[in-house]
Design an enzyme around this catalytic site. Sequence first.
Site, PDB file in Angstrom:
ATOM      1  N   GLU A   1      -5.431  -7.397  12.140  1.00 15.70           N
ATOM      2  CA  GLU A   1      -6.763  -7.058  12.613  1.00 15.70           C
ATOM      3  C   GLU A   1      -7.565  -8.304  12.979  1.00 15.70           C
ATOM      4  O   GLU A   1      -7.398  -9.367  12.368  1.00 15.70           O
ATOM      5  CB  GLU A   1      -7.496  -6.255  11.532  1.00 15.70           C
ATOM      6  CG  GLU A   1      -6.884  -4.873  11.399  1.00 15.70           C
ATOM      7  CD  GLU A   1      -7.431  -4.068  10.245  1.00 15.70           C
ATOM      8  OE1 GLU A   1      -7.628  -2.863  10.431  1.00 15.70           O
ATOM      9  OE2 GLU A   1      -7.649  -4.627   9.168  1.00 15.70           O
TER      10      GLU A   1
ATOM     11  N   CYS B   1     -13.323 -13.307  13.809  1.00 18.61           N
ATOM     12  CA  CYS B   1     -12.608 -13.447  12.546  1.00 18.61           C
ATOM     13  C   CYS B   1     -11.129 -13.178  12.838  1.00 18.61           C
ATOM     14  O   CYS B   1     -10.760 -12.079  13.253  1.00 18.61           O
ATOM     15  CB  CYS B   1     -13.191 -12.444  11.552  1.00 18.61           C
ATOM     16  SG  CYS B   1     -12.409 -12.490   9.951  1.00 18.61           S
TER      17      CYS B   1
ATOM     18  N   CYS C   1      -0.453 -10.829   3.000  1.00 16.47           N
ATOM     19  CA  CYS C   1      -0.725 -12.126   2.374  1.00 16.47           C
ATOM     20  C   CYS C   1       0.008 -12.184   1.054  1.00 16.47           C
ATOM     21  O   CYS C   1       0.048 -11.199   0.311  1.00 16.47           O
ATOM     22  CB  CYS C   1      -2.228 -12.310   2.146  1.00 16.47           C
ATOM     23  SG  CYS C   1      -2.638 -13.917   1.421  1.00 16.47           S
TER      24      CYS C   1
ATOM     25  N   CYS D   1      -4.728 -11.694  -4.123  1.00 15.56           N
ATOM     26  CA  CYS D   1      -5.992 -11.667  -4.881  1.00 15.56           C
ATOM     27  C   CYS D   1      -6.330 -10.225  -5.256  1.00 15.56           C
ATOM     28  O   CYS D   1      -6.112  -9.298  -4.472  1.00 15.56           O
ATOM     29  CB  CYS D   1      -7.119 -12.285  -4.059  1.00 15.56           C
ATOM     30  SG  CYS D   1      -6.797 -13.999  -3.630  1.00 15.56           S
TER      31      CYS D   1
ATOM     32  N   CYS E   1      -8.771  -8.068  -2.899  1.00  9.19           N
ATOM     33  CA  CYS E   1      -8.569  -8.144  -1.455  1.00  9.19           C
ATOM     34  C   CYS E   1      -7.550  -7.102  -0.993  1.00  9.19           C
ATOM     35  O   CYS E   1      -6.430  -7.044  -1.506  1.00  9.19           O
ATOM     36  CB  CYS E   1      -8.092  -9.552  -1.083  1.00  9.19           C
ATOM     37  SG  CYS E   1      -7.643  -9.692   0.658  1.00  9.19           S
TER      38      CYS E   1
ATOM     39  N   CYS F   1     -15.166  -8.177   5.203  1.00  8.67           N
ATOM     40  CA  CYS F   1     -14.259  -9.095   4.504  1.00  8.67           C
ATOM     41  C   CYS F   1     -13.410  -8.343   3.502  1.00  8.67           C
ATOM     42  O   CYS F   1     -13.933  -7.572   2.705  1.00  8.67           O
ATOM     43  CB  CYS F   1     -15.032 -10.111   3.685  1.00  8.67           C
ATOM     44  SG  CYS F   1     -16.183 -11.053   4.610  1.00  8.67           S
TER      45      CYS F   1
HETATM   46  N1  SAH Z   1      -6.946 -16.122   2.729  1.00  5.76           N
HETATM   47  C1  SAH Z   1      -8.147 -16.814   3.037  1.00  5.76           C
HETATM   48  C2  SAH Z   1      -8.857 -16.259   4.245  1.00  5.76           C
HETATM   49  C3  SAH Z   1      -8.918 -14.764   4.393  1.00  5.76           C
HETATM   50  S1  SAH Z   1      -9.896 -13.900   3.235  1.00  5.76           S
HETATM   51  C4  SAH Z   1      -9.068 -16.866   1.850  1.00  5.76           C
HETATM   52  O1  SAH Z   1      -8.800 -16.194   0.864  1.00  5.76           O
HETATM   53  O2  SAH Z   1     -10.023 -17.633   1.895  1.00  5.76           O
HETATM   54  C5  SAH Z   1     -11.537 -14.262   3.805  1.00  5.76           C
HETATM   55  C6  SAH Z   1     -12.616 -14.115   2.738  1.00  5.76           C
HETATM   56  O3  SAH Z   1     -12.815 -12.734   2.393  1.00  5.76           O
HETATM   57  C7  SAH Z   1     -12.276 -14.833   1.461  1.00  5.76           C
HETATM   58  O4  SAH Z   1     -13.353 -15.569   0.957  1.00  5.76           O
HETATM   59  C8  SAH Z   1     -11.943 -13.687   0.559  1.00  5.76           C
HETATM   60  O5  SAH Z   1     -12.074 -14.049  -0.758  1.00  5.76           O
HETATM   61  C9  SAH Z   1     -12.923 -12.648   0.994  1.00  5.76           C
HETATM   62  N2  SAH Z   1     -12.567 -11.293   0.534  1.00  5.76           N
HETATM   63  C10 SAH Z   1     -11.344 -10.798   0.319  1.00  5.76           C
HETATM   64  N3  SAH Z   1     -11.416  -9.535  -0.096  1.00  5.76           N
HETATM   65  C11 SAH Z   1     -12.715  -9.209  -0.163  1.00  5.76           C
HETATM   66  C12 SAH Z   1     -13.428  -8.013  -0.482  1.00  5.76           C
HETATM   67  N4  SAH Z   1     -12.787  -6.905  -0.827  1.00  5.76           N
HETATM   68  N5  SAH Z   1     -14.765  -8.044  -0.411  1.00  5.76           N
HETATM   69  C13 SAH Z   1     -15.407  -9.155  -0.017  1.00  5.76           C
HETATM   70  N6  SAH Z   1     -14.802 -10.300   0.316  1.00  5.76           N
HETATM   71  C14 SAH Z   1     -13.468 -10.336   0.247  1.00  5.76           C
HETATM   72 FE1  SF4 Z   2      -4.823 -13.571   0.776  1.00 13.51          FE
HETATM   73 FE2  SF4 Z   2      -6.844 -11.884   0.561  1.00 13.51          FE
HETATM   74 FE3  SF4 Z   2      -6.502 -13.747  -1.302  1.00 13.51          FE
HETATM   75 FE4  SF4 Z   2      -7.330 -14.463   1.162  1.00 13.51          FE
HETATM   76  S1  SF4 Z   2      -8.448 -13.197  -0.322  1.00 13.51           S
HETATM   77  S2  SF4 Z   2      -5.712 -15.446  -0.088  1.00 13.51           S
HETATM   78  S3  SF4 Z   2      -6.214 -12.949   2.400  1.00 13.51           S
HETATM   79  S4  SF4 Z   2      -5.077 -12.064  -0.854  1.00 13.51           S
END
Ligand code: SAH
Ligand code: SF4
Length: 382
Positions: free
Chosen positions: A92, A105, A112, A116, A119, A349
Amino acid sequence: MAAANLLEFDLDGLAAYCDSLGEKRFRAVQLFRWIHRKGEADFSRMSDLAASLRDKLGAVAQVVAPPLISETVSGDGTIKWLFDVGGGDAIETVFIPEAERGTLCVSSQAGCAVGCRFCSTGHQGFSRNLGTGEIVGQLWFAEHRLRARLGFGDGQRVISNVVMMGMGEPLQNYSALLPALRVMLDDHAYGLSRRRVTVSTSGVVPMIDRLRDDCPVALAVSLHAPNDALRDVLVPLNRKYPLQELLQACARYLDAAPRDFITLEYCMLDGVNDSTEQAHELLRLVQQPWPGASALPVKFNLIPFNPFPESGLTRSSAERVAAFAAVLQDSGIVTTVRKTRGDDIAAACGQLAGEVRDRTQVQRRMTREPIRIHASVPGRVL
Ligand code: SAH
Ligand code: SF4
């Protein structure tokens, strides 16, 4: 032999490719400008290239973004595109229009591997790295589609900022990321300034150093926790690169960075990482990240958690976010709270999941039994 996709190349790469066809570098510059500045994919329309070269390219090369699956427009003007990257995977890309800028974005991986807890992409698991052409293709497609839609001429740009904050961990796909960044910055292509291209990382320490040496752009680090015990749970990569090492890498990055601060992103999870005590702990962390260190120049970007069904987590209330922000602001650290955009179309995000195939296996793995955080850590059981 499959036709070469010219979106795979930065200018040096395209020059090398042209050289292999017996063409001089200035031809590569012309070609590069046609592709990226004008959005032209049809070699026969590249009028200042020799007819023989146009024919040759038509036989051996192409300019293609990943096939579009869908376009969804949010009530607030945010646009989400879903692209097919093969093998049942989709990625996306999200465009966020604002008064003074247009931000794209961009995704770097299908899925990934970092996983996390909060996420949606992380819950999906890892499928594969995108190629440079698939990363650049998102920008190429979005810029030229929007220009056509808005009736913009050649010189007018729609996208002023790129954030590598879509699906995936960009610094775990470094070899494809680097040429893609170079295309974004190249004056013959998109000509974005280094300050307007942001790589966001969950903290791949050695690659932060590589990026500093190879192509320093703005850096955002996804912190999410004020101590290792909690960060180990929220961002599993922390077990490999704990906070002190990460913050030391940030300090080294600042030597070459186009901005004089690092952005620290912090996703606000109700009852997990959002207490004012944790805000104070965070302050202490950045004010003295390791023994003897001076304060790290940072800005905080607090991101209200965007919920998705499998996470079992909830968004912090506006009051808790405000109280947390106030602690940081009162100490003089610039702290912003990210506006949630596009959440009605799951484009906010962490909501990007590129749903196309049955991912129940991965989801079963991710929704395993709750993890207990060490008892001394403030925050609830996840
Ligand atoms: N992998 C990279 C970039 C993609 S995620 C990273 O983790 O930085 C981009 C941002 O979205 C990151 O700061 C991540 O922590 C945040 N993010 C991920 N899941 C989220 C969620 N469910 N709600 C709000 N922010 C989120
Ligand atoms: Fe991967 Fe999502 Fe963690 Fe970013 S926030 S490193 S996209 S799992």
